[in-house]
Design a protein around this motif. Structure first.
Motif, PDB file in Angstrom:
ATOM      1  N   VAL A 162       0.846  -1.188   0.000  1.00 33.74           N
ATOM      2  CA  VAL A 162       0.000   0.000   0.000  1.00 33.74           C
ATOM      3  C   VAL A 162       0.883   1.239   0.000  1.00 33.74           C
ATOM      4  N   VAL A 163       0.294   2.388  -0.288  1.00 32.70           N
ATOM      5  CA  VAL A 163       1.047   3.641  -0.253  1.00 32.70           C
ATOM      6  C   VAL A 163       1.634   3.830   1.147  1.00 32.70           C
ATOM      7  N   GLY A 164       2.949   4.014   1.207  1.00 32.61           N
ATOM      8  CA  GLY A 164       3.618   4.151   2.495  1.00 32.61           C
ATOM      9  C   GLY A 164       3.914   2.830   3.178  1.00 32.61           C
ATOM     10  N   GLY A 165       3.650   1.689   2.492  1.00 31.87           N
ATOM     11  CA  GLY A 165       3.853   0.379   3.100  1.00 31.87           C
ATOM     12  C   GLY A 165       5.307  -0.049   3.122  1.00 31.87           C
ATOM     13  N   GLY A 212       9.907  11.618 -16.255  1.00 34.73           N
ATOM     14  CA  GLY A 212       9.092  12.800 -16.018  1.00 34.73           C
ATOM     15  C   GLY A 212       7.741  12.501 -15.406  1.00 34.73           C
ATOM     16  N   THR A 213       7.507  11.243 -15.017  1.00 37.92           N
ATOM     17  CA  THR A 213       6.230  10.863 -14.408  1.00 37.92           C
ATOM     18  C   THR A 213       6.260  11.183 -12.922  1.00 37.92           C
ATOM     19  N   THR A 214       5.296  12.009 -12.479  1.00 43.51           N
ATOM     20  CA  THR A 214       5.170  12.366 -11.063  1.00 43.51           C
ATOM     21  C   THR A 214       4.006  11.600 -10.459  1.00 43.51           C
ATOM     22  N   GLN A 215       4.215  11.129  -9.252  1.00 44.15           N
ATOM     23  CA  GLN A 215       3.149  10.396  -8.563  1.00 44.15           C
ATOM     24  C   GLN A 215       1.843  11.176  -8.570  1.00 44.15           C
ATOM     25  N   SER A 216       0.770  10.472  -8.843  1.00 41.14           N
ATOM     26  CA  SER A 216      -0.557  11.072  -8.770  1.00 41.14           C
ATOM     27  C   SER A 216      -1.045  11.041  -7.333  1.00 41.14           C
ATOM     28  N   GLY A 217      -1.787  12.068  -6.962  1.00 35.69           N
ATOM     29  CA  GLY A 217      -2.352  12.111  -5.617  1.00 35.69           C
ATOM     30  C   GLY A 217      -3.683  11.403  -5.512  1.00 35.69           C
ATOM     31  N   ASP A 218      -4.195  10.913  -6.630  1.00 31.58           N
ATOM     32  CA  ASP A 218      -5.480  10.207  -6.610  1.00 31.58           C
ATOM     33  C   ASP A 218      -5.272   8.797  -6.061  1.00 31.58           C
ATOM     34  N   PRO A 219      -5.943   8.442  -4.976  1.00 30.25           N
ATOM     35  CA  PRO A 219      -5.756   7.107  -4.390  1.00 30.25           C
ATOM     36  C   PRO A 219      -6.213   6.006  -5.344  1.00 30.25           C
ATOM     37  N   VAL A 220      -5.378   4.996  -5.504  1.00 30.82           N
ATOM     38  CA  VAL A 220      -5.690   3.821  -6.315  1.00 30.82           C
ATOM     39  C   VAL A 220      -5.351   2.591  -5.481  1.00 30.82           C
ATOM     40  N   ALA A 238      -0.732   0.057  -6.030  1.00 32.36           N
ATOM     41  CA  ALA A 238      -1.353   1.239  -5.427  1.00 32.36           C
ATOM     42  C   ALA A 238      -0.743   2.524  -5.982  1.00 32.36           C
ATOM     43  N   GLU A 239      -1.521   3.600  -5.899  1.00 37.51           N
ATOM     44  CA  GLU A 239      -1.058   4.942  -6.246  1.00 37.51           C
ATOM     45  C   GLU A 239      -1.565   5.913  -5.195  1.00 37.51           C
ATOM     46  N   GLY A 240      -0.892   7.061  -5.102  1.00 36.08           N
ATOM     47  CA  GLY A 240      -1.283   8.098  -4.151  1.00 36.08           C
ATOM     48  C   GLY A 240      -0.070   8.623  -3.417  1.00 36.08           C
ATOM     49  N   TRP A 241      -0.243   9.710  -2.705  1.00 36.69           N
ATOM     50  CA  TRP A 241       0.836  10.306  -1.928  1.00 36.69           C
ATOM     51  C   TRP A 241       0.818   9.756  -0.510  1.00 36.69           C
ATOM     52  N   HIS A 242       2.009   9.415  -0.007  1.00 38.59           N
ATOM     53  CA  HIS A 242       2.096   9.005   1.388  1.00 38.59           C
ATOM     54  C   HIS A 242       1.889  10.239   2.257  1.00 38.59           C
ATOM     55  N   ARG A 243       1.019  10.100   3.234  1.00 39.83           N
ATOM     56  CA  ARG A 243       0.603  11.236   4.065  1.00 39.83           C
ATOM     57  C   ARG A 243       0.653  10.821   5.527  1.00 39.83           C
ATOM     58  N   ILE A 244       1.271  11.652   6.372  1.00 38.65           N
ATOM     59  CA  ILE A 244       1.293  11.374   7.804  1.00 38.65           C
ATOM     60  C   ILE A 244       0.853  12.610   8.577  1.00 38.65           C
ATOM     61  N   GLY A 245       0.396  12.396   9.790  1.00 45.29           N
ATOM     62  CA  GLY A 245       0.050  13.492  10.679  1.00 45.29           C
ATOM     63  C   GLY A 245       1.017  13.532  11.851  1.00 45.29           C
ATOM     64  N   VAL A 246       1.375  14.741  12.302  1.00 53.94           N
ATOM     65  CA  VAL A 246       2.258  14.899  13.457  1.00 53.94           C
ATOM     66  C   VAL A 246       1.715  15.986  14.373  1.00 53.94           C
TER      67      VAL A 246
END
Length: 550
Positions: A322-325, A524-532, A539-547
């Motif tokens: 998964v994203v961030g796995g 030149g391919t940048t990760q998409s932020g759309d969750p897949v 999987a696709e998407g940006w890894h996101r954390i909270g602090v």
């Protein structure tokens, strides 16, 4: 003076106690089945164990969503969870068999035989099964049936000879006293029930001890693994004819908690379909290249080691990551280029896929062009991080193909490579709805700080890894609280086939914050932020954390 011998009153068997003993006898018979089956599996094949075969069948039959959920919840402990579930199922069935056999004689035996038939089917459907593989399960079921019948006969004999528990009467009444007195005066000598009880307890005790001893003896199965491990440990791999370039000095960032540039073997993720790790004698191993080729090839382990081996670093990733796995790692591999063996085999025109096969029956469909590319170091790996492959990572030989997810390329314990076409053949995971070719997507991950961490305000290193094997990562960006994307500092990559470390210096202010990361590859391919989701091709998407900053 005349001496008298006092005897204990006969044991009273309530309905609850009878059911408890019945359930225990069911569990005992199941233990005998497993102990005897495991014992004979030692002499036929450890993989012919009914528990392992049923577990492997469950893996094969389980829907993809359930496998993905299991991996997501338990990661590399998924097989331990599966074995525990199989064990729990066996325990429940054993209790039911015991209760049914006492209440309705022979029906418990029929259920036990039915379960044995299912286990036998599971054994015979394993890819490497031979005609002798069902024997341990069959012998185990026969022994279990005998134990179930004999112990139930003795339990019924004990029950029929023991007095029933007295009916409840009002305490302290004259009627209760008279009833108790009458019961005592009418009680028959207890020699018969005592003998029945001893006979029952004796056979239960002896059988239990025997099952434990035989089951312990079946641990000899592990001796084969010990032998393989001993051979593996004693094996000295030849030096690479083409060693990998030295790891650049700037490849590792000095950030506590970031993933190491080279993952130790003990920490490298393991995802495969083998419930038990195959024990393969390297001296007996060989690989066949068959199918749409002019020359079919068979090569032994010794012949493979005698070839000019190459050393290369490569990052492998599981499509279930998964994203961030954490189902992604990087290692230094030693092996022989697959393209060279294919060149000797001479694939025929129209061939576009290689169907690789593991000794346990797993298959993977790899685009033949990926295996033939000069720029992609696809190898038959024999070494990992300077030592022979660990058994769980494919000893003696596995495939390593940079840029493709493992389910279409990283076959462990590989024994055959069939040159064919995507139109003519499918593989293990493509039969279950996954895409056929599986190129790895550009991904990035935040290692530090940890998600939901509490930190102090000030300059904070946000760091992690990014990967795009066979293409390479050219940039990583970080943003906080949906603000502007800011470039992170990249370490020096070992090669385009490996992940790269990155770090971003963030001036953290008090409050709750969301940190995100994205990477860009050399195309030149940048990760998409759309969750897949992971199905069907990653999987696709940006890894996101909270602090939380104080």
């Amino acid at each position: 003076m005349t001496s008298t011998t006092k005897t204990a009153p006969p044991a009273e068997l309530s309905v609850k106690r009878i059911r408890a003993w019945s359930a225990l006898l069911g569990v005992l018979s199941a233990a005998v089945v497993l102990a005897v089956a495991e014992f004979f599996a030692v002499f036929i094949s450890p993989a012919s164990s009914p528990v392992l075969a049923v577990g492997s069948l469950v893996i094969d039959l389980a829907p993809s969503w359930l496998k993905d959920l299991t991996i997501a919840l338990f990661g590399t402990n998924d097989k331990i969870v599966l074995l525990l579930c199989v064990g729990l199922l066996v325990l429940v069935l054993a209790v039911v068999i015991g209760l049914i056999e006492y209440a309705r004689p022979s029906w418990g035996v029929i259920l036990l035989v039915f379960v044995g038939v299912v286990a036998t089917i599971a054994v015979t459907t394993r890819a490497q099964a031979s005609a002798s593989w069902p024997m341990p399960t069959v012998l185990g079921v026969v022994a279990g049936v005998l134990v179930l019948r004999l112990t139930m006969i003795r339990l019924r004999r004990w029950v029929s000879s023991a007095p029933a528990a007295p009916a409840a009467t009002p305490a302290g009444t004259a009627a209760a006293a008279r009833a108790a007195s009458a019961q005592r005066s009418s009680a028959t000598p207890n020699r018969v029930p005592a003998a029945s009880r001893r006979d029952f307890l004796r056979i239960v005790g002896v059988t239990s001890i025997g099952a434990v001893l035989v089951g312990a003896g079946a641990r000899v199965v592990n001796a084969s693994a010990s032998v393989v491990d001993a051979v593996r440990t004693a094996l000295t791999l030849p030096a690479a004819a083409f060693p990998a370039p030295a790891i650049p000095a700037g490849a590792s960032l000095d950030v506590a908690g970031i993933s190491p540039i080279i993952t130790p073997n003990a920490d490298f993720y393991r995802i495969d379909t083998a419930l038990v790790v195959p024990n393969i004698d390297a001296d007996e191993w060989s690989l066949k290249i068959t199918g749409m080729v002019e020359n079919e090839i068979e090569i032994t382990f010794a012949e493979l080691l005698a070839l000019p081996l190459v050393e290369t670093a490569a990052t492998l990733s599981c499509v279930s990551n998964v994203v961030g796995g954490d189902l992604v790692d990087n290692a230094m591999w030693l092996g022989y280029p697959i393209r060279e063996l294919l060149a000797r085999a001479k694939p025929l025109a129209g061939a576009d896929m290689v169907l690789s096969r593991s000794i346990d029956g797993f298959t993977a469909s790899t685009p033949i062009e990926a295996l033939q590319e000069e720029s992609r170091e696809s190898i038959l790996a024999v070494g990992m991080n300077g030592e022979p492959l660990p058994r769980e990572h494919g000893f003696p030989v596995r495939m390593v193909v940079p840029g493709l997810y493992g389910y279409v390329s990283a076959t462990k314990w590989v024994v055959e490579m069939q040159v064919t076409r995507f139109a003519d053949a499918t593989a293990y995971w493509t039969d279950r709805g996954w895409s056929a070719k599986g190129p790895v997507k550009v991904q990035s991950r935040i290692d530090v700080p940890a998600s939901n961490a509490s930190i102090e305000a000030g300059t904070l290193a946000v760091a992690g890894v990014a990967w795009a094997p066979n293409t390479g990562v050219t940039g990583v960006e970080v943003r906080v609280d949906s603000g502007t994307w800011e470039p992170a500092e990249l370490a020096t990559a070992i090669s385009v086939d490996t992940w790269v470390q990155w770090v971003y210096e963030w001036e953290a202010t008090s409050g709750n914050h969301i940190i995100e990361v994205r990477a860009t590859d050399a195309d030149g391919t940048t990760q998409s932020g759309d969750p897949v989701p992971v199905v069907p091709d990653g999987a696709e998407g940006w890894h996101r954390i909270g602090v939380q900053v104080s």
